[in-house]
Design an enzyme around this catalytic site. Structure first.
Site, PDB file in Angstrom:
ATOM      1  N   ASP A 197       0.882  -1.181   0.000  1.00 12.20           N
ATOM      2  CA  ASP A 197       0.000   0.000   0.000  1.00 12.20           C
ATOM      3  C   ASP A 197       0.916   1.226   0.000  1.00 12.20           C
ATOM      4  OD1 ASP A 197      -2.175   1.996   0.818  1.00 12.20           O
ATOM      5  OD2 ASP A 197      -3.336   0.142   0.982  1.00 12.20           O
ATOM      6  N   GLY A 212       4.586   1.611  -1.620  1.00 10.86           N
ATOM      7  CA  GLY A 212       4.837   2.045  -2.992  1.00 10.86           C
ATOM      8  C   GLY A 212       3.570   2.549  -3.651  1.00 10.86           C
ATOM      9  N   ASP A 213       3.622   2.603  -4.987  1.00 10.50           N
ATOM     10  CA  ASP A 213       2.540   3.172  -5.790  1.00 10.50           C
ATOM     11  C   ASP A 213       2.090   2.106  -6.781  1.00 10.50           C
ATOM     12  OD1 ASP A 213       0.935   4.546  -7.561  1.00 10.50           O
ATOM     13  OD2 ASP A 213       2.504   5.925  -8.242  1.00 10.50           O
ATOM     14  N   PHE A 214       0.834   1.686  -6.671  1.00 11.16           N
ATOM     15  CA  PHE A 214       0.400   0.579  -7.548  1.00 11.16           C
ATOM     16  C   PHE A 214       0.201   0.986  -9.004  1.00 11.16           C
ATOM     17  CE2 PHE A 214      -3.901   0.854  -5.066  1.00 11.16           C
ATOM     18  CZ  PHE A 214      -4.352   1.918  -5.814  1.00 11.16           C
ATOM     19  N   HIS A 232     -12.620  -0.133  -7.685  1.00 12.97           N
ATOM     20  CA  HIS A 232     -13.811   0.750  -7.649  1.00 12.97           C
ATOM     21  C   HIS A 232     -13.455   2.200  -7.354  1.00 12.97           C
ATOM     22  CE1 HIS A 232     -15.060   0.636  -3.080  1.00 12.97           C
ATOM     23  NE2 HIS A 232     -13.764   0.778  -3.226  1.00 12.97           N
TER      24      HIS A 232
HETATM   25  N1  SAM Z   1      -7.950  -3.487   0.309  1.00 10.01           N
HETATM   26  C1  SAM Z   1      -8.464  -2.788   1.466  1.00 10.01           C
HETATM   27  C2  SAM Z   1      -9.860  -3.265   1.807  1.00 10.01           C
HETATM   28  O1  SAM Z   1     -10.399  -4.093   1.078  1.00 10.01           O
HETATM   29  O2  SAM Z   1     -10.411  -2.796   2.827  1.00 10.01           O
HETATM   30  C3  SAM Z   1      -8.421  -1.257   1.287  1.00 10.01           C
HETATM   31  C4  SAM Z   1      -9.312  -0.701   0.218  1.00 10.01           C
HETATM   32  S1  SAM Z   1      -9.265   1.086   0.148  1.00 10.01           S
HETATM   33  C5  SAM Z   1     -10.809   1.447  -0.599  1.00 10.01           C
HETATM   34  C6  SAM Z   1      -8.093   1.427  -1.151  1.00 10.01           C
HETATM   35  C7  SAM Z   1      -6.618   1.308  -0.752  1.00 10.01           C
HETATM   36  O3  SAM Z   1      -5.790   1.716  -1.852  1.00 10.01           O
HETATM   37  C8  SAM Z   1      -6.251   2.193   0.421  1.00 10.01           C
HETATM   38  O4  SAM Z   1      -5.667   1.410   1.435  1.00 10.01           O
HETATM   39  C9  SAM Z   1      -5.259   3.184  -0.174  1.00 10.01           C
HETATM   40  O5  SAM Z   1      -4.276   3.615   0.743  1.00 10.01           O
HETATM   41  C10 SAM Z   1      -4.664   2.386  -1.317  1.00 10.01           C
HETATM   42  N2  SAM Z   1      -4.055   3.217  -2.353  1.00 10.01           N
HETATM   43  C11 SAM Z   1      -4.557   4.342  -2.926  1.00 10.01           C
HETATM   44  N3  SAM Z   1      -3.719   4.809  -3.861  1.00 10.01           N
HETATM   45  C12 SAM Z   1      -2.654   3.946  -3.899  1.00 10.01           C
HETATM   46  C13 SAM Z   1      -1.463   3.894  -4.696  1.00 10.01           C
HETATM   47  N4  SAM Z   1      -1.214   4.814  -5.640  1.00 10.01           N
HETATM   48  N5  SAM Z   1      -0.594   2.868  -4.486  1.00 10.01           N
HETATM   49  C14 SAM Z   1      -0.847   1.939  -3.512  1.00 10.01           C
HETATM   50  N6  SAM Z   1      -1.978   1.941  -2.739  1.00 10.01           N
HETATM   51  C15 SAM Z   1      -2.861   2.932  -2.932  1.00 10.01           C
END
Ligand code: SAM
Length: 323
Positions: A197, A212-214, A232
Site C-alpha cells: 500500500d 509504494g505506488d500501484f 472501484h
Molecule cells: N484493500 C483494502 C480493503 O479491502 O479494505 C483497502 C481498500 S481502500 C478502498 C483502497 C486502498 O488503496 C487504500 O488502502 C489506499 O491507501 C490504497 N491506495 C490508494 N492509492 C494507492 C497507490 N497509488 N498505491 C498503492 N496503494 C494505494
C-alpha cells in the site's frame, strides 16, 4: 410501515441520523454506556458535554433504536448501539466516523456534481481524496480503520468462498491495514505474505509490508495477488493501469483475485453496492461495476476473468489469470 409521506420525511432526515451517530461516537457515548446504563447528567459529566443537548441527542438515538430508555431516565446500548463500541468484533465505529467526519460535507455537493460534473470531495478540500487523507495522520487513520471495520466483516466470507490452498505466496495490493491478508495467511500456514500500500499506510504494519505506488510497480512473482475494493476507486483508464501493474508482476500461472461488490441489475437487489457507487461519485473518480465491466477492464490489461465467485458478505471474488 407508515404512509408514503412518513417514509419520505424519514428519508429526508437521513443526514440528521448520520450526525446523531457521529456525535455519539465522537463524544465516546457507546464506550461509556458499555460500562452500564447512565442518564444524561452522569454521561455529560463523564464525557465533558452539556447535559441538556446531550439528553436530546440520546433521545434521538433512542428513537432510532440505537439506544434504549430504561424507564428511569437512563440510556443503554441496544444490539445496534453495541456495534458503535471501540474494538469489538463487527464494530462499525470508524465506519460511522468516516460518514460523519469525512464524507458528510462532500455529500452537499451532489446536486452540483450531477449538474456540472466534478468530484465534490475534491471541490471541498482542494485535493484528491487519497492525497487529502495522507495530509493528516488522524484522518488517514480514521479512513483506514473504517476499511478494516468493513474488511473484518468480509474477510472470513472471502476466504470461505475462494480456496487459496496451494498458494505459498500472496501479495495484497492496496491492502490497507491487512485485515484480509491476515485472514488469508491464517488459512495458509507457512505462506509468505506481503502487504502492499502507500508508504504512509504500511509504515507501522505488523505484516511483512512494502510501501509504494500501484500505478508504478508491485512486488513480483507471487502465486496470488489480492486487489480488494481498489478498482472501484478509479475510473476505467486508471483501473486498467492498476491491473497492468499487477499483470506485469504476475507469473504466467499466478492468479489475481479482484474482490469487489458487483452492481446488480436492479438497484433494489443490492442497495449497499448502489450506495457505495454514490460514494465513488462523491469522493473519487471511481464507480462500482457489473461483472461484465470488470471482465472488460481485465481484457484491456491482458488478463481474463475466469470465475465470478459470490460470497456470503455481498462482495464477489473475481478470479483473473494472465490471458
Ligand atoms: N484493500 C483494502 C480493503 O479491502 O479494505 C483497502 C481498500 S481502500 C478502498 C483502497 C486502498 O488503496 C487504500 O488502502 C489506499 O491507501 C490504497 N491506495 C490508494 N492509492 C494507492 C497507490 N497509488 N498505491 C498503492 N496503494 C494505494
Amino acid at each position: 410501515s407508515g404512509s408514503a409521506a412518513d417514509r419520505l420525511a424519514r428519508l429526508a432526515d437521513g443526514y440528521l441520523v448520520t450526525q446523531l451517530l457521529h456525535t455519539a461516537v465522537a463524544l465516546g457515548v457507546p464506550d461509556a454506556l458499555a460500562r452500564g446504563p447512565r442518564d444524561a447528567v452522569d454521561l455529560a459529566g463523564e464525557l465533558g458535554a452539556r447535559p441538556g443537548p446531550l439528553h436530546r441527542v440520546l433521545r434521538g438515538l433512542a428513537a432510532e433504536d440505537v439506544l434504549a430508555e430504561t424507564g428511569d431516565g437512563r440510556f443503554a446500548l441496544t444490539d445496534t448501539g453495541r456495534l458503535l463500541r471501540t474494538g469489538v468484533p463487527g464494530s462499525l465505529r470508524d465506519w460511522v466516523s468516516t460518514r460523519g467526519e469525512l464524507y458528510f460535507g462532500a455529500a452537499a455537493g451532489l446536486p452540483t456534481a450531477v449538474r456540472d460534473g466534478g468530484t465534490p470531495y475534491e471541490t471541498v478540500h482542494g485535493l484528491p481524496f487519497f492525497a487529502h487523507l495522507s495530509a493528516d495522520a488522524s484522518r488517514l487513520a480514521t479512513f483506514q480503520a473504517a476499511m478494516a471495520d468493513r474488511s473484518a466483516r468480509e474477510a472470513g466470507a472471502v476466504v470461505a468462498a475462494y480456496d487459496l490452498t496451494g498458494c505459498s505466496s500472496v501479495v495484497d495490493v492496496g491492502g490497507g491495514r491487512g485485515t484480509l491478508l491476515r485472514t488469508v495467511r491464517d488459512g495458509l500456514p507457512g505462506s509468505d505474505v506481503v502487504l502492499f500500500d502507500l508508504p504512509e499506510v504500511v509504515a507501522d504494519s505488523d505484516l511483512p509490508a512494502v510501501g509504494g505506488d500501484f500505478f508504478a510497480e508491485v512486488p513480483a512473482g507471487a502465486d496470488a495477488y489480492l486487489l480488494s475494493r481498489v478498482l472501484h476507486d478509479w475510473d476505467d483508464d486508471a483501473a486498467v493501469r492498476v491491473l497492468c501493474t499487477c499483470r506485469a508482476a504476475m507469473r504466467p500461472d499466478s492468479v489475481l483475485l479482484v474482490v469487489e461488490a458487483v452492481l446488480p441489475e436492479r438497484a433494489a437487489d443490492d442497495p449497499a453496492a448502489v450506495r457505495m457507487d454514490l460514494y465513488m461519485l462523491l469522493l473519487l473518480h471511481g464507480r462500482e461495476r457489473t461483472a461484465a465491466e470488470y471482465a472488460a477492464l481485465c481484457t484491456a490489461a491482458g488478463l481474463r476473468l475466469t470465475r465470478d465467485v459470490p460470497t456470503d458478505a455481498g462482495v464477489h471474488v473475481l478470479e483473473t489469470r494472465p490471458a
